[in-house]
Design a protein around this motif. Structure first.
Motif, PDB file in Angstrom:
ATOM      1  N   THR A 137       0.576  -1.277  -0.181  1.00  0.00           N
ATOM      2  CA  THR A 137       0.022   0.095  -0.041  1.00  0.00           C
ATOM      3  C   THR A 137       0.893   1.123  -0.146  1.00  0.00           C
ATOM      4  O   THR A 137       2.177   1.384   0.413  1.00  0.00           O
ATOM      5  N   SER A 138       0.390   2.450  -0.376  1.00  0.00           N
ATOM      6  CA  SER A 138       0.863   3.795  -0.198  1.00  0.00           C
ATOM      7  C   SER A 138       0.100   4.581  -0.087  1.00  0.00           C
ATOM      8  O   SER A 138      -1.259   4.671  -0.356  1.00  0.00           O
ATOM      9  N   ASP A 139       0.552   5.360   1.259  1.00  0.00           N
ATOM     10  CA  ASP A 139      -0.123   6.483   1.627  1.00  0.00           C
ATOM     11  C   ASP A 139       0.496   7.806   1.376  1.00  0.00           C
ATOM     12  O   ASP A 139       1.510   7.978   2.315  1.00  0.00           O
ATOM     13  N   GLY A 140       0.374   8.598   0.386  1.00  0.00           N
ATOM     14  CA  GLY A 140       1.528   9.837   0.400  1.00  0.00           C
ATOM     15  C   GLY A 140       2.851   9.431  -0.222  1.00  0.00           C
ATOM     16  O   GLY A 140       3.031   8.547  -1.126  1.00  0.00           O
ATOM     17  N   TRP A 147       4.670   7.565   2.016  1.00  0.00           N
ATOM     18  CA  TRP A 147       4.630   6.419   2.723  1.00  0.00           C
ATOM     19  C   TRP A 147       4.258   5.046   2.235  1.00  0.00           C
ATOM     20  O   TRP A 147       3.381   5.088   1.653  1.00  0.00           O
ATOM     21  N   LEU A 148       5.325   4.031   2.084  1.00  0.00           N
ATOM     22  CA  LEU A 148       5.003   2.830   1.497  1.00  0.00           C
ATOM     23  C   LEU A 148       4.863   1.832   2.727  1.00  0.00           C
ATOM     24  O   LEU A 148       5.356   1.946   3.722  1.00  0.00           O
ATOM     25  N   SER A 149       3.975   0.791   2.435  1.00  0.00           N
ATOM     26  CA  SER A 149       3.631  -0.215   3.337  1.00  0.00           C
ATOM     27  C   SER A 149       3.614  -1.517   2.787  1.00  0.00           C
ATOM     28  O   SER A 149       3.063  -1.768   1.551  1.00  0.00           O
ATOM     29  N   ARG A 156       3.820  -5.853   9.399  1.00  0.00           N
ATOM     30  CA  ARG A 156       3.724  -4.801   8.585  1.00  0.00           C
ATOM     31  C   ARG A 156       4.813  -3.852   8.883  1.00  0.00           C
ATOM     32  O   ARG A 156       5.280  -3.774  10.049  1.00  0.00           O
ATOM     33  N   TRP A 176       6.686  -0.262   7.415  1.00  0.00           N
ATOM     34  CA  TRP A 176       6.683   0.957   6.670  1.00  0.00           C
ATOM     35  C   TRP A 176       8.047   1.765   6.429  1.00  0.00           C
ATOM     36  O   TRP A 176       8.922   1.595   6.930  1.00  0.00           O
ATOM     37  N   SER A 182       9.208   6.515   0.964  1.00  0.00           N
ATOM     38  CA  SER A 182       9.629   6.433  -0.450  1.00  0.00           C
ATOM     39  C   SER A 182      10.963   7.274  -0.720  1.00  0.00           C
ATOM     40  O   SER A 182      10.960   8.342  -0.361  1.00  0.00           O
ATOM     41  N   SER A 223      10.259  10.576  -2.966  1.00  0.00           N
ATOM     42  CA  SER A 223       9.251  11.395  -2.592  1.00  0.00           C
ATOM     43  C   SER A 223      10.125  12.776  -1.974  1.00  0.00           C
ATOM     44  O   SER A 223      11.359  12.632  -1.575  1.00  0.00           O
TER      45      SER A 223
END
Length: 127
Positions: free
Chosen positions: A69-72, A74-76, A98, A100, A103, A106
């Protein structure tokens, strides 16, 4: 003596089975955590989801699954699966880990690297 042994043996075997199941789950959890860390490091360097899945399967085992997943910036990477072997079929534990990372592509990570270069000052201790 034989009667006491006959009564105690099933309890000892059950305790041994529980200890082995807990140990197998602990080792599997450690493998999942390491796979999640390695996967998110590869993802932060720019690798694709397929490459991350290959890394996760190599480190955590073929039965493990991964989700990216990607949130802004941040990658997870989440790694999940069941305890392998006969223990996993007896005990329905689903384990997950999990990790984190920011990136590397970024702008925030570039600022963090520049800021980190300026923060490395010698530590002075006073007595």
């Amino acid at each position: 003596m034989t009667a006491e042994f006959a009564v105690a043996l099933p309890a000892v075997m059950l305790l041994l089975a529980l200890l082995l199941a807990g140990s197998a789950a602990g080792v599997t959890q450690l493998r999942f955590e390491e796979a999640a860390r390695a996967g998110v490091r590869a993802l932060a360097r720019g690798e694709g989801a397929a490459a991350v899945d290959g890394i996760v399967r190599r480190l955590a085992g073929e039965s493990a699954g991964s989700a990216v997943t990607s949130d802004g910036g941040w990658l997870s990477v989440t790694v999940s699966g069941r305890v392998p072997g006969s223990v996993g079929s007896l005990v329905p534990w689903t384990l997950s880990a999990r990790s984190w990372a920011l990136s590397e592509s970024s702008p925030a990570s570039a600022l963090a690297r520049v800021g980190a270069a300026h923060r490395h000052q010698p530590l002075r201790l006073s007595a």
